[in-house]
Design a protein around this motif. Sequence first.
Motif, PDB file in Angstrom:
ATOM      1  N   UNK A 331      -5.500  -6.873   4.191  1.00  0.00           N
ATOM      2  CA  UNK A 331      -5.825  -6.983   2.495  1.00  0.00           C
ATOM      3  C   UNK A 331      -4.979  -6.145   1.726  1.00  0.00           C
ATOM      4  N   UNK A 332      -4.557  -4.798   2.470  1.00  0.00           N
ATOM      5  CA  UNK A 332      -3.897  -3.825   1.692  1.00  0.00           C
ATOM      6  C   UNK A 332      -2.296  -4.430   1.183  1.00  0.00           C
ATOM      7  N   UNK A 333      -1.743  -5.150   2.347  1.00  0.00           N
ATOM      8  CA  UNK A 333      -0.560  -5.707   2.153  1.00  0.00           C
ATOM      9  C   UNK A 333      -0.449  -6.721   1.022  1.00  0.00           C
ATOM     10  N   UNK A 334      -1.446  -7.715   1.237  1.00  0.00           N
ATOM     11  CA  UNK A 334      -1.455  -8.930   0.233  1.00  0.00           C
ATOM     12  C   UNK A 334      -1.845  -8.317  -1.245  1.00  0.00           C
ATOM     13  N   UNK A 335      -2.500  -7.309  -1.242  1.00  0.00           N
ATOM     14  CA  UNK A 335      -3.045  -6.602  -2.552  1.00  0.00           C
ATOM     15  C   UNK A 335      -1.686  -6.119  -3.066  1.00  0.00           C
ATOM     16  N   UNK A 336      -0.675  -5.379  -2.512  1.00  0.00           N
ATOM     17  CA  UNK A 336       0.435  -4.876  -2.921  1.00  0.00           C
ATOM     18  C   UNK A 336       1.304  -6.075  -3.192  1.00  0.00           C
ATOM     19  N   UNK A 337       1.153  -7.005  -2.453  1.00  0.00           N
ATOM     20  CA  UNK A 337       2.043  -8.124  -2.864  1.00  0.00           C
ATOM     21  C   UNK A 337       1.869  -8.933  -4.123  1.00  0.00           C
ATOM     22  N   UNK A 338       0.460  -9.003  -4.351  1.00  0.00           N
ATOM     23  CA  UNK A 338      -0.003  -9.741  -5.395  1.00  0.00           C
ATOM     24  C   UNK A 338      -0.654  -9.232  -6.697  1.00  0.00           C
ATOM     25  N   UNK A 339      -1.188  -7.938  -6.743  1.00  0.00           N
ATOM     26  CA  UNK A 339      -1.497  -7.191  -7.788  1.00  0.00           C
ATOM     27  C   UNK A 339      -0.592  -7.155  -8.868  1.00  0.00           C
ATOM     28  N   UNK A 340      -0.947  -7.094  -9.991  1.00  0.00           N
ATOM     29  CA  UNK A 340      -0.075  -6.734 -11.365  1.00  0.00           C
ATOM     30  C   UNK A 340       0.265  -5.281 -11.037  1.00  0.00           C
ATOM     31  N   UNK A 341       1.520  -4.833 -11.421  1.00  0.00           N
ATOM     32  CA  UNK A 341       1.970  -3.373 -11.298  1.00  0.00           C
ATOM     33  C   UNK A 341       1.230  -2.399 -11.805  1.00  0.00           C
ATOM     34  N   UNK A 342       0.575  -2.619 -13.059  1.00  0.00           N
ATOM     35  CA  UNK A 342      -0.408  -1.797 -13.911  1.00  0.00           C
ATOM     36  C   UNK A 342      -1.490  -1.268 -12.875  1.00  0.00           C
ATOM     37  N   UNK A 343      -1.759  -2.142 -11.793  1.00  0.00           N
ATOM     38  CA  UNK A 343      -3.139  -1.986 -11.199  1.00  0.00           C
ATOM     39  C   UNK A 343      -2.924  -1.134  -9.761  1.00  0.00           C
ATOM     40  N   UNK A 344      -1.546  -1.061  -9.583  1.00  0.00           N
ATOM     41  CA  UNK A 344      -0.947  -0.493  -8.328  1.00  0.00           C
ATOM     42  C   UNK A 344      -0.699   0.840  -8.592  1.00  0.00           C
ATOM     43  N   UNK A 345      -0.557   1.667  -7.477  1.00  0.00           N
ATOM     44  CA  UNK A 345      -0.169   3.152  -7.616  1.00  0.00           C
ATOM     45  C   UNK A 345       1.165   3.422  -8.418  1.00  0.00           C
ATOM     46  N   UNK A 346       1.145   4.194  -9.123  1.00  0.00           N
ATOM     47  CA  UNK A 346       2.374   4.584  -9.928  1.00  0.00           C
ATOM     48  C   UNK A 346       3.457   5.234  -8.933  1.00  0.00           C
ATOM     49  N   UNK A 347       4.714   4.631  -9.143  1.00  0.00           N
ATOM     50  CA  UNK A 347       5.757   5.018  -8.177  1.00  0.00           C
ATOM     51  C   UNK A 347       6.217   6.298  -8.086  1.00  0.00           C
ATOM     52  N   UNK A 348       5.668   7.309  -9.162  1.00  0.00           N
ATOM     53  CA  UNK A 348       5.981   8.678  -9.228  1.00  0.00           C
ATOM     54  C   UNK A 348       4.905   9.259  -8.061  1.00  0.00           C
ATOM     55  N   UNK A 349       3.778   8.629  -7.727  1.00  0.00           N
ATOM     56  CA  UNK A 349       2.760   9.408  -6.715  1.00  0.00           C
ATOM     57  C   UNK A 349       3.161   8.959  -5.380  1.00  0.00           C
TER      58      UNK A 349
END
Length: 401
Positions: A331-349
């Motif tokens: 699920x962590x992989x499919x979440x990172x593949x499917x979730x909108x960017x705003x819901x995912x960790x900020x790239x600076x973190x």
Amino acid sequence: MDSESKNPIVIVTGANSGVGFGICQRFITQLATRVPPDSYPQLELASKNPRLSIEPAEGLTLVLACRNPDRAEEARKKLWLLLDEFIAQQIRDGLYDGYAETFKKGLKIEFVKCDLSHSDKVFAFCDEIKKRYPYVSHLVLNAGLMAYKGIDWAVVARQLVTDFHGLVSTPEFKLQHVGETSEEGFGYVWMCNVFGHYIMAKELDQLLRKCPSLPGRVIWESSSEAKPQAFDIDDWQLVKTDQSYEGSKYQVDVIATLANSTVLYDEDGNSRPLDIVDETRPRHFVVGPAVTASELFTSKMVFSAFWTYLMYAARCTGSQLHPIQPVKGAISATYAMLAPLWALPDPSHPAKIGSRATFAGRPYVESELVRGFEGRKQDSIKLVAKMDALYGALKKSRTSD
Ligand SMILES: NC(=O)c1ccc[n+]([C@@H]2O[C@H](COP(=O)([O-])OP(=O)(O)OC[C@H]3O[C@@H](n4cnc5c(N)ncnc54)[C@H](OP(=O)(O)O)[C@@H]3O)[C@@H](O)[C@H]2O)c1
């Protein structure tokens, strides 16, 4: 080459078993629904804004990147059967709206041979991908191995008494071979778990940039066993350590984190900001499946069925790190593949998305920090510089042949 369709083109390494197979199964069944549930597994976020990162896909090209053609073919057939079972179940549950059949018509599951143990084979794999596909939307760097040697029973006894959940999530008792090298003379575990994938991410960068739904996403499969202490810049190919697995997974954490950086570093750690905002730049995500029963470790244990039982015991006594079935750990992989960017960790973190499971076995995700990232940043920058130099030298020697 089909250049008309805008459907996702997804590559999964190590797709024939364990977590890799689970990711394929989960991703297919997710896309077979109009609104894939994994695009918002955090329910509170979904209720605020149920926007998706991808339009409902009327198809998908899934590339099984595996080293063994027979095992890949077996996985391919099984994935088709699992999709049929999923549709049948939806019909039985009265949830079926006909969408999955449309998706199924546009689904292609293909195999491209990929052996990560030798750079020539990784370059050959990438050449084949470039020849066959107009773009790549998701590159899932999942394949991995451990140089498993045996068990230190004294440590088992100690961990059993002092830290039962740790025993079945971050086992300290596994003994690993030291000093194994590849045909080319690189650290073997490092080549398969880290550098093979690094070459792939570099070589396929241009195809990821052509993805119709930018940004292309690169998903790096890490582990809760990733350990900063197992990463020593003087042993960057992990040949001297007896924790090459933990070291390789920590390298994955820092490499993927640095790949999102908005500054450029040189080998001495000096930095300068990137000149332009580049919207085509792929986004990298670190994910971890938590603990699942797979061939990586569980099947090598002397009492593998008993070991699986212990995992359930851990879950029943409050551990959230035990999804156990690979399809849930995915699920962590499919979440990172499917979730909108705003819901995912900020790239600076320096963040890592981990799979979790409730007492009842419902999978969900949680973000955590990459441990010790700031403290190991200079060494991580040096590591990336060394890998870049090696990648450059290998590429040059290929073009001059
Ligand atoms: N299972 C867990 O609890 C767990 C926990 C944390 C992280 N992970 C990570 O999840 C990923 C998948 O592991 P898994 O548990 O699913 O193990 P698995 O069942 O052993 O699957 C590993 C996959 O990697 C492939 N592979 C290994 N060496 C390769 C090479 N040199 N070239 C190409 N493919 C290679 C294997 O291919 P063959 O079938 O041909 O051997 C297999 O498809 C790994 O990165 C692992 O570190 C797993």
